[in-house]
Design an enzyme around this catalytic site. Structure first.
Site, PDB file in Angstrom:
ATOM      1  N   PRO A   1     -38.030   9.530 -26.400  1.00  0.00           N
ATOM      2  CA  PRO A   1     -38.583  10.587 -25.482  1.00  0.00           C
ATOM      3  C   PRO A   1     -37.926  12.089 -26.110  1.00  0.00           C
ATOM      4  O   PRO A   1     -36.832  12.150 -26.110  1.00  0.00           O
ATOM      5  CB  PRO A   1     -37.890  10.336 -24.388  1.00  0.00           C
ATOM      6  CG  PRO A   1     -36.964   9.208 -24.607  1.00  0.00           C
ATOM      7  CD  PRO A   1     -37.038   8.698 -25.890  1.00  0.00           C
TER       8      PRO A   1
ATOM      9  N   ASP B   1     -33.371  13.226 -29.006  1.00  0.00           N
ATOM     10  CA  ASP B   1     -33.723  11.829 -28.221  1.00  0.00           C
ATOM     11  C   ASP B   1     -33.019  12.015 -26.891  1.00  0.00           C
ATOM     12  O   ASP B   1     -31.860  11.901 -26.744  1.00  0.00           O
ATOM     13  CB  ASP B   1     -33.210  10.630 -29.169  1.00  0.00           C
ATOM     14  CG  ASP B   1     -33.659   9.480 -28.476  1.00  0.00           C
ATOM     15  OD1 ASP B   1     -33.836   9.361 -27.155  1.00  0.00           O
ATOM     16  OD2 ASP B   1     -33.433   8.280 -29.173  1.00  0.00           O
ATOM     17  N   HIS B   2     -33.955  12.062 -25.937  1.00  0.00           N
ATOM     18  CA  HIS B   2     -33.316  12.225 -24.649  1.00  0.00           C
ATOM     19  C   HIS B   2     -32.719  11.067 -23.982  1.00  0.00           C
ATOM     20  O   HIS B   2     -32.312  11.238 -22.805  1.00  0.00           O
ATOM     21  CB  HIS B   2     -34.454  13.028 -23.732  1.00  0.00           C
ATOM     22  CG  HIS B   2     -34.117  13.860 -22.503  1.00  0.00           C
ATOM     23  ND1 HIS B   2     -32.761  13.893 -22.261  1.00  0.00           N
ATOM     24  CD2 HIS B   2     -34.649  14.613 -21.842  1.00  0.00           C
ATOM     25  CE1 HIS B   2     -32.500  14.849 -21.205  1.00  0.00           C
ATOM     26  NE2 HIS B   2     -33.777  15.431 -20.868  1.00  0.00           N
ATOM     27  N   ARG B   3     -32.889  10.293 -24.668  1.00  0.00           N
ATOM     28  CA  ARG B   3     -32.180   8.957 -24.024  1.00  0.00           C
ATOM     29  C   ARG B   3     -30.772   8.955 -24.330  1.00  0.00           C
ATOM     30  O   ARG B   3     -29.775   8.261 -23.874  1.00  0.00           O
ATOM     31  CB  ARG B   3     -32.753   7.511 -24.815  1.00  0.00           C
ATOM     32  CG  ARG B   3     -34.197   7.431 -24.684  1.00  0.00           C
ATOM     33  CD  ARG B   3     -34.702   6.162 -25.556  1.00  0.00           C
ATOM     34  NE  ARG B   3     -34.483   6.187 -26.870  1.00  0.00           N
ATOM     35  CZ  ARG B   3     -34.805   5.487 -27.962  1.00  0.00           C
ATOM     36  NH1 ARG B   3     -35.046   3.998 -27.516  1.00  0.00           N
ATOM     37  NH2 ARG B   3     -34.427   5.776 -29.160  1.00  0.00           N
TER      38      ARG B   3
END
Ligand code: CAO
Length: 463
Positions: free
Chosen positions: A259, A435-437
């Protein structure tokens, strides 16, 4: 040898009515094949063959009342195929469990009922399939979509349970279902009174496979249809380099798995540029070339040390984060053969001259296809610079398993308000994709602010 098959212990039931007969005189039967179904006031029970051979006489008719020991039929037994002993492994596999089925009704839907809770509590004798009238549960429709479409309709929404033993199916069908790992609760029987037949298992398997294929197609990425462009005009088709194809795969993998969020910042590099230009003659003397890139590399190493999450990687299926105690930074290089990302090792331990030299060396190797695999591995973060080419900004794709990538666009002189007047300042556009994780907006914002401050005053790098 003629053998009479008799009614075994049917749980003490007396006068159980013959409701189904599956065989006729002349049929060749196998051990475990269902012969008849009898119904008492509490349960339906299948009586399977205990001997293989040819049926020579039927001793029962529909409606007859049977008890333990009554004759069912006579078989001209095939000696070799007589029923195995009770303790035989195969015999042990024959269902001894009660199979709960429907109240007298031919539709599978009626398998679910509100009959009394008086099913036989213990398994009947080996070789006997008890089909109880006591049905106390709808089949679980939440466990799989296939189930929903293949099972009986629940009558009520009550939380009721039903086991496989409660299904109306013969020993051979049960055996087949076990072999193929089919949950009989998921199968709709098309036989009389909802009995599950071999054909029902086949139909279920077919449907299951088809549903899976459809589900895969539905959840997957729809393919872009191929277009014959020559229909619209002249075309030239050339094969893509292996590098381009690999890059395409890597980009898709990252794009589809990560994401992405991209955050932008403008770093004031006016002073850095003044310093860099002042150093250019010295660089030439050294046979080196000083672009903004080594400064950005070094500033990133410092900022990454302060924000280690930006150089971490996900592990253990997302349950762990790996913090790397080294600082190897990848640098995207545009080559005629495609994009490559050589990795500059230990950026945090190297000076600007050395970094400038390595940038040139790596870029040259990349363009001459002389990079070794080792020189393209181990990066913790990547920088993609389009500054020498142009553009105001772009959103780079994270180079997984890294969690962040910095894009550099072309620095331009812009008017910057200092509180009293607009000043001409050289602004380097930064775009950080992450990476929004792993990285939150706050992490990225703080990292970019620090990086920007380092570039605005490169003396901070040595602090
Ligand atoms: N703003 C303004 N000018 C810049 C600049 C920036 N952000 N970055 C570089 N420049 C200038 C340099 O100073 C140099 O000018 P001078 O010769 O006058 O000093 C000129 O642009 C060319 O620089 P360069 O690109 O040759 O060198 P570099 O150190 O900046 O970059 C490398 C090296 C290997 C990163 C670069 O050559 C390259 O391949 N860039 C493309 C990367 C890429 O394709 N990224 C996209 C990946 S996703 O598709």
């Amino acid at each position: 040898m003629s053998i009479t098959v008799i009614v075994p212990d049917i749980g003490g039931a007396e006068g159980a009515e013959v409701v189904e007969i599956f065989v006729a005189v002349g049929d060749v039967i196998e051990v475990e094949q269902s012969l008849i179904v009898v119904e008492s006031d509490k349960a339906s029970m299948e009586i399977p063959a205990t001997v293989a051979g040819k049926v020579t006489e039927l001793k029962v008719a529909l409606g007859d009342a049977l008890s333990e020991g009554d004759a069912v039929l006579v078989v001209e037994a095939d000696a070799a195929a007589e029923a195995p002993a009770q303790d035989d492994a195969e015999s042990a596999e024959t269902p001894v469990e009660p199979a709960v089925a429907t109240e007298a009704d031919n539709s599978a839907v009626s398998e679910v009922g509100d009959a009394p809770q008086d099913a036989p509590s213990s398994a009947p004798e080996a070789g006997l399939n008890v089909v109880s009238e006591t049905v106390d549960s709808p089949i679980d429709q939440t466990s799989s979509p296939d189930k929903a479409s293949n099972t009986s309709t629940p009558v009520s929404g009550a939380a009721e349970t039903k086991s496989e033993a409660d299904v109306y199916a013969g020993p051979a069908v049960r055996k087949l279902a076990r072999e193929f790992g089919i949950d009989l609760l998921s199968v709709v029987g098309s036989g009389r009174r909802g009995r599950i037949l071999k054909e029902d298992l086949q139909a279920f398997t077919r449907k299951n496979l088809q549903s899976r294929a459809e589900a895969a197609a539905g959840t997957g990425v729809p393919a872009v249809p191929e277009v014959d462009f020559s229909k619209f005009g002249e075309v030239i088709t050339e094969e893509r380099s292996r590098l381009d194809q690999m890059t395409a795969t890597n980009m898709s993998r990252s794009w589809l798995n990560v994401p992405h969020v991209t955050q932008f910042e403008g770093a004031d590099i006016t002073d850095l540029e003044a310093f860099r230009k002042s150093m250019k003659p010295e660089a030439e003397k050294l046979g080196n070339k000083l672009t903004p890139m080594p400064f950005v590399l070094k500033a990133c190493a410092v900022a990454l040390a302060a924000h280690p999450k930006l150089k971490s990687s996900l592990a253990a299926g997302g349950k762990e984060l790996v913090y790397k105690q080294y600082c190897h930074i990848g640098m995207a290089v545009d080559t005629p053969a495609g994009l490559v990302v050589p990795v500059i090792r230990d950026v945090d331990k190297k000076g600007i001259w050395q970094l400038a030299e390595e940038i040139r060396d790596m870029a040259a190797r990349a363009r001459e296809k002389k990079l070794t695999p080792a020189q393209m591995q181990g990066g913790v973060f990547t920088i993609s610079s389009l500054g020498g080419i142009g553009g105001e900004g772009f959103t780079p794709i994270v180079n997984t398993p890294e969690v962040a990538i910095l894009g550099l666009s072309r620095a331009e002189i812009k008017p910057v308000w200092d509180g009293e007047s607009f000043l001409p300042r050289q602004i380097l556009p930064l775009s950080l994709s992450y990476d929004h994780r792993v990285v939150n907006g706050g992490d990225a914002g703080r990292f970019l602010t620090d990086l920007s401050a380092l570039l605005a005053d490169v003396r901070r790098i040595i602090l």
